[in-house]
Design a protein around this motif. Sequence first.
Motif, PDB file in Angstrom:
ATOM      1  N   PRO A   1       0.823  -1.216   0.000  1.00  0.00           N
ATOM      2  CA  PRO A   1       0.000   0.000   0.000  1.00  0.00           C
ATOM      3  C   PRO A   1       0.856   1.265   0.000  1.00  0.00           C
ATOM      4  CG  PRO A   1       0.095  -0.930   2.200  1.00  0.00           C
ATOM      5  CD  PRO A   1       0.796  -1.899   1.303  1.00  0.00           C
ATOM      6  N   GLY A   2       0.237   2.360  -0.422  1.00  0.00           N
ATOM      7  CA  GLY A   2       0.885   3.659  -0.311  1.00  0.00           C
ATOM      8  C   GLY A   2       1.570   4.149  -1.561  1.00  0.00           C
ATOM      9  N   VAL A   3       1.613   3.340  -2.613  1.00  0.00           N
ATOM     10  CA  VAL A   3       2.260   3.778  -3.849  1.00  0.00           C
ATOM     11  C   VAL A   3       1.673   3.020  -5.032  1.00  0.00           C
ATOM     12  CG1 VAL A   3       4.132   2.076  -3.670  1.00  0.00           C
ATOM     13  CG2 VAL A   3       4.492   4.192  -4.967  1.00  0.00           C
ATOM     14  N   THR A   4       1.550   3.711  -6.147  1.00  0.00           N
ATOM     15  CA  THR A   4       1.080   3.100  -7.381  1.00  0.00           C
ATOM     16  C   THR A   4       1.932   3.609  -8.535  1.00  0.00           C
ATOM     17  OG1 THR A   4      -0.493   4.874  -7.895  1.00  0.00           O
ATOM     18  CG2 THR A   4      -1.300   3.027  -6.535  1.00  0.00           C
ATOM     19  N   ARG A   5       1.939   2.842  -9.608  1.00  0.00           N
ATOM     20  CA  ARG A   5       2.625   3.313 -10.801  1.00  0.00           C
ATOM     21  C   ARG A   5       1.982   4.593 -11.303  1.00  0.00           C
ATOM     22  NH1 ARG A   5       3.198  -2.085 -14.586  1.00  0.00           N
ATOM     23  NH2 ARG A   5       4.353  -3.399 -13.100  1.00  0.00           N
ATOM     24  N   ALA A   6       0.668   4.655 -11.206  1.00  0.00           N
ATOM     25  CA  ALA A   6      -0.053   5.800 -11.766  1.00  0.00           C
ATOM     26  C   ALA A   6       0.351   7.116 -11.109  1.00  0.00           C
ATOM     27  CB  ALA A   6      -1.559   5.588 -11.624  1.00  0.00           C
ATOM     28  N   GLY A   7       0.717   7.078  -9.832  1.00  0.00           N
ATOM     29  CA  GLY A   7       1.081   8.310  -9.142  1.00  0.00           C
ATOM     30  C   GLY A   7       2.556   8.607  -9.121  1.00  0.00           C
ATOM     31  N   TYR A   8       3.350   7.750  -9.751  1.00  0.00           N
ATOM     32  CA  TYR A   8       4.795   7.868  -9.580  1.00  0.00           C
ATOM     33  C   TYR A   8       5.368   9.122 -10.234  1.00  0.00           C
ATOM     34  CZ  TYR A   8       9.706   6.798  -9.214  1.00  0.00           C
ATOM     35  OH  TYR A   8      11.045   6.878  -8.919  1.00  0.00           O
TER      36      TYR A   8
ATOM     37  N   PRO B   1      11.697   1.621 -16.873  1.00  0.00           N
ATOM     38  CA  PRO B   1      11.003   2.897 -17.009  1.00  0.00           C
ATOM     39  C   PRO B   1       9.820   2.850 -17.964  1.00  0.00           C
ATOM     40  CG  PRO B   1      13.363   3.235 -17.017  1.00  0.00           C
ATOM     41  CD  PRO B   1      13.156   1.754 -17.061  1.00  0.00           C
ATOM     42  N   THR B   2       9.955   2.058 -19.042  1.00  0.00           N
ATOM     43  CA  THR B   2       8.916   2.042 -20.056  1.00  0.00           C
ATOM     44  C   THR B   2       7.695   1.208 -19.668  1.00  0.00           C
ATOM     45  OG1 THR B   2      10.340   0.426 -21.165  1.00  0.00           O
ATOM     46  CG2 THR B   2      10.311   2.662 -22.047  1.00  0.00           C
ATOM     47  N   LEU B   3       7.648   0.714 -18.417  1.00  0.00           N
ATOM     48  CA  LEU B   3       6.371   0.202 -17.906  1.00  0.00           C
ATOM     49  C   LEU B   3       5.416   1.349 -17.606  1.00  0.00           C
ATOM     50  CD1 LEU B   3       7.257  -2.740 -15.471  1.00  0.00           C
ATOM     51  CD2 LEU B   3       6.227  -2.855 -17.756  1.00  0.00           C
ATOM     52  N   LEU B   4       5.964   2.546 -17.387  1.00  0.00           N
ATOM     53  CA  LEU B   4       5.120   3.729 -17.254  1.00  0.00           C
ATOM     54  C   LEU B   4       4.716   4.211 -18.643  1.00  0.00           C
ATOM     55  CD1 LEU B   4       6.946   5.880 -14.525  1.00  0.00           C
ATOM     56  CD2 LEU B   4       5.114   4.203 -14.219  1.00  0.00           C
ATOM     57  N   PRO B   5       3.567   4.845 -18.765  1.00  0.00           N
ATOM     58  CA  PRO B   5       3.203   5.426 -20.067  1.00  0.00           C
ATOM     59  C   PRO B   5       4.244   6.449 -20.502  1.00  0.00           C
ATOM     60  CG  PRO B   5       1.326   5.449 -18.547  1.00  0.00           C
ATOM     61  CD  PRO B   5       2.533   5.058 -17.736  1.00  0.00           C
TER      62      PRO B   5
ATOM     63  N   ALA C   1       4.286   2.930 -31.321  1.00  0.00           N
ATOM     64  CA  ALA C   1       3.589   4.146 -30.875  1.00  0.00           C
ATOM     65  C   ALA C   1       4.266   4.758 -29.653  1.00  0.00           C
ATOM     66  CB  ALA C   1       2.131   3.819 -30.569  1.00  0.00           C
ATOM     67  N   SER C   2       4.634   3.929 -28.674  1.00  0.00           N
ATOM     68  CA  SER C   2       5.278   4.472 -27.469  1.00  0.00           C
ATOM     69  C   SER C   2       6.659   5.029 -27.793  1.00  0.00           C
ATOM     70  CB  SER C   2       5.366   3.405 -26.373  1.00  0.00           C
ATOM     71  OG  SER C   2       6.233   2.349 -26.739  1.00  0.00           O
ATOM     72  N   LEU C   3       7.378   4.377 -28.708  1.00  0.00           N
ATOM     73  CA  LEU C   3       8.695   4.876 -29.099  1.00  0.00           C
ATOM     74  C   LEU C   3       8.587   6.213 -29.814  1.00  0.00           C
ATOM     75  CD1 LEU C   3      10.208   1.485 -30.286  1.00  0.00           C
ATOM     76  CD2 LEU C   3      11.012   2.840 -28.342  1.00  0.00           C
ATOM     77  N   GLU C   4       7.608   6.351 -30.673  1.00  0.00           N
ATOM     78  CA  GLU C   4       7.406   7.632 -31.358  1.00  0.00           C
ATOM     79  C   GLU C   4       7.047   8.727 -30.357  1.00  0.00           C
ATOM     80  OE1 GLU C   4       4.518   6.996 -34.401  1.00  0.00           O
ATOM     81  OE2 GLU C   4       5.798   5.595 -35.525  1.00  0.00           O
ATOM     82  N   ALA C   5       6.221   8.387 -29.361  1.00  0.00           N
ATOM     83  CA  ALA C   5       5.851   9.376 -28.350  1.00  0.00           C
ATOM     84  C   ALA C   5       7.059   9.820 -27.539  1.00  0.00           C
ATOM     85  CB  ALA C   5       4.777   8.793 -27.427  1.00  0.00           C
ATOM     86  N   LEU C   6       7.911   8.878 -27.152  1.00  0.00           N
ATOM     87  CA  LEU C   6       9.114   9.218 -26.400  1.00  0.00           C
ATOM     88  C   LEU C   6      10.040  10.105 -27.223  1.00  0.00           C
ATOM     89  CD1 LEU C   6       9.858   5.761 -24.759  1.00  0.00           C
ATOM     90  CD2 LEU C   6       9.261   7.856 -23.527  1.00  0.00           C
TER      91      LEU C   6
END
Length: 405
Positions: free
Chosen positions: A58-65, A97-101, A136-141
């Motif tokens: 508890p207390g942390v999520t990927r979404a809030g990182y 790192p690329t597990l994050l959007p 798509a993710s590579l182009e965004a980065l």
Amino acid sequence: MASSVLDGDAVPASGELPDGALAGLGTRPFGFYVHVPFCAARCGYCDFNTYTAAELGPGVTRAGYAATAVEEVRLARRVLGEAAPRVETVFFGGGTPTLLPAADLIRVLKAIDEEFGLAPGAEVTTEANPESVDPASLEALREGGFTRISFGMQSAREHVLAVLDRRHTPGRAAQAAAEARRAGFEHVNLDLIYGTPGETDDDWRASLEAAIAAGPDHVSAYALIVEDGTRLARRIRRGELPMPDDDVAADRYLIADELLAKAGFSWYEISNWARSEDARCRHNLLYWTGGDWWGVGPGAHSHVGGTRWWNVKHPAAYAARLAEGVSPGHAREVLTEHDREVERLMLELRLATGYPLARVAPRARPVVADALARGLLDPEPFKAGRMVLTLRGRLLADALVRDLV
């Protein structure tokens, strides 16, 4: 960079640095390391400060990182003040790192740019597992400002990947490298590991050939290290796998240097080869040549002006500190001039540019003479006052450094 917690002095809640640490800020290269402590699964050889979803608690999520990391970037601005120079390199490591959007990684990069400013031509790298990206993710980065990507390939042989508990399939790393090139990445690195139990010379050659054929401009190759507490260490202790052999590792290194040199790569650090000077990893060179950097994230290490500190390790504790408006720093140490010189020797001797002979302590001069006589040092740069390792010297570098220190 991120690593395990060590003993040291307490870090003030404000994060304020000791007197003198900021005195030379701006005279040395300055960068950011951003640690992203998430992995889809834990590899059997890995002892990095990383967490799978089941391990986070508890207390942390990927979404809030990303929002939490941005808070530490802002803390860095307050601590370093107006003397802070522009940022020459940014390196997102992990974990994966690329597990994050891509948008989350870009958000942190944008905060660094807004608070400090990215220097013209700044190098911005992210590590990635081959299966954690797509076109798509590579182009965004790339559109978001990333200039360099480093893929954890490790091996091209399925049975070797299985021993390492790697989840990607053989061939995916090469495919991902090609996708990164098409997305416009200027620099692409592939990481390889040699000496895995069950790997043969032919397996290693096949991995090198596959990596070269993928078209990167940088290759890193590291001997497998069995770290205490890992699944790999437990399997070796139970006798399921043999311990990696030092002589085999030396032979594999020679194979790597031979094949990479034939393919147009030159070594610039013992474990790193690049096709050109521009392809060298400037962020790692910042570490190796005594630069300053701020490490963002749980367990991340920082260094400014001879002061080194490291953050609390668990993501929940890290997030809680920043939510309270206090530094996530766990402990720190102020390096003595002797400490800094020893580190300079240890790191710069690993580089193709070498270490200045004039800085060698008088008591170590006989060691230098012996190393030259044994063919560990290149005689031509030695005449010009620099200690540069030969190929044989690279194989024995750790022992030579111990003797010199």
